[in-house]
Design a protein around this motif. Structure first.
Motif, PDB file in Angstrom:
ATOM      1  N   THR A  94       5.745  -0.894   8.809  1.00 47.68           N
ATOM      2  CA  THR A  94       5.708   0.512   8.505  1.00 47.68           C
ATOM      3  C   THR A  94       7.035   1.416   8.638  1.00 47.68           C
ATOM      4  OG1 THR A  94       5.460   0.899  10.818  1.00 47.68           O
ATOM      5  CG2 THR A  94       3.583   0.669   9.529  1.00 47.68           C
ATOM      6  N   THR A 132       3.958  -0.732   4.020  1.00 54.34           N
ATOM      7  CA  THR A 132       3.359   0.582   3.708  1.00 54.34           C
ATOM      8  C   THR A 132       4.307   1.639   2.771  1.00 54.34           C
ATOM      9  OG1 THR A 132       4.194   1.545   5.837  1.00 54.34           O
ATOM     10  CG2 THR A 132       1.830   0.508   5.755  1.00 54.34           C
ATOM     11  N   ASN A 150      -1.743   7.008   1.540  1.00 61.71           N
ATOM     12  CA  ASN A 150      -2.164   6.898   2.828  1.00 61.71           C
ATOM     13  C   ASN A 150      -2.958   8.279   2.836  1.00 61.71           C
ATOM     14  OD1 ASN A 150      -2.892   6.706   5.705  1.00 61.71           O
ATOM     15  ND2 ASN A 150      -0.835   6.022   5.993  1.00 61.71           N
ATOM     16  N   LEU A 186       0.877  -1.247  -0.011  1.00 60.50           N
ATOM     17  CA  LEU A 186       0.091  -0.045   0.112  1.00 60.50           C
ATOM     18  C   LEU A 186       0.901   1.294  -0.136  1.00 60.50           C
ATOM     19  CD1 LEU A 186      -2.971   1.429   0.251  1.00 60.50           C
ATOM     20  CD2 LEU A 186      -2.536   1.169   2.815  1.00 60.50           C
TER      21      LEU A 186
END
Length: 184
Positions: free
Chosen positions: A159, A141, A111, A108
């Protein structure tokens, strides 16, 4: 202050050509990629390349792999993408050689800045170096580099960068800090 989505600006897909290209990709993706039909890898590779992805040799793409923008994807040689991998790549996702991204993993890049009332989009690239294993249901992320031969264990969330030749797992969920929102 409160969150106000009425002032949000879509910065990902402006312009007719981008929207049209994305529409065509969605049609191809839904027919060839998001299915149980075992289309050959060569067909998937050819289609990804036609939409701007950089794809190396002997890439394995299992059924139900979801790729948002193929033009923001680079897969080197001998990359394996397992069933139901989701690559939500508003920014570039680069996967080096001999990497396994297992079933249900989620990459991903996008954000939102929750501290702004208009909730602006933030997007950062992902780099996965050689020999990495992203285990099933793991999440990577935006802005993260998984360094050479690291392992992100089952269901874990990266992260921050992972160091080379280390196994990462068991990240506890904890309350971090209060949320504040500004209008600027």
């Amino acid at each position: 202050m409160k969150t106000d989505f009425s002032t949000f600006k879509d910065e990902v897909s402006p312009g007719f050509f981008r929207k049209f290209r994305y529409l065509i990709w969605l049609l191809v993706s839904n027919v060839i990629f998001l299915t149980n039909i075992p289309y050959p890898n060569i067909l998937k590779v050819v289609l990804l390349r036609a939409f701007g992805a950089k794809i190396g040799r002997k890439v394995v793409i299992k059924p139900w792999v979801k790729i948002k923008f193929p033009w923001n994807l680079s897969l080197a040689d001998h990359v394996w993408l397992g069933e139901e991998v989701w690559i939500d790549n508003i920014s570039m996702v680069t996967i080096s050689s001999h990497v396994c991204v297992s079933q249900g993993a989620f990459l991903l890049t996008g954000n939102h800045n929750y501290s702004k009332s208009y909730f602006p989009l933030i997007s950062k690239p992902i780099l996965i170096e050689e020999g990495v294993w992203v285990c099933a249901k793991a999440v990577v992320t935006g802005g993260v580099t998984l360094k050479s031969h690291s392992i992100l264990s089952l269901g874990c969330i990266a992260t921050k960068d992972l160091d080379s030749y280390y196994i990462y797992g068991n990240f506890p969920l904890e309350k971090i800090k209060p949320r504040t929102i500004s209008s600027i």
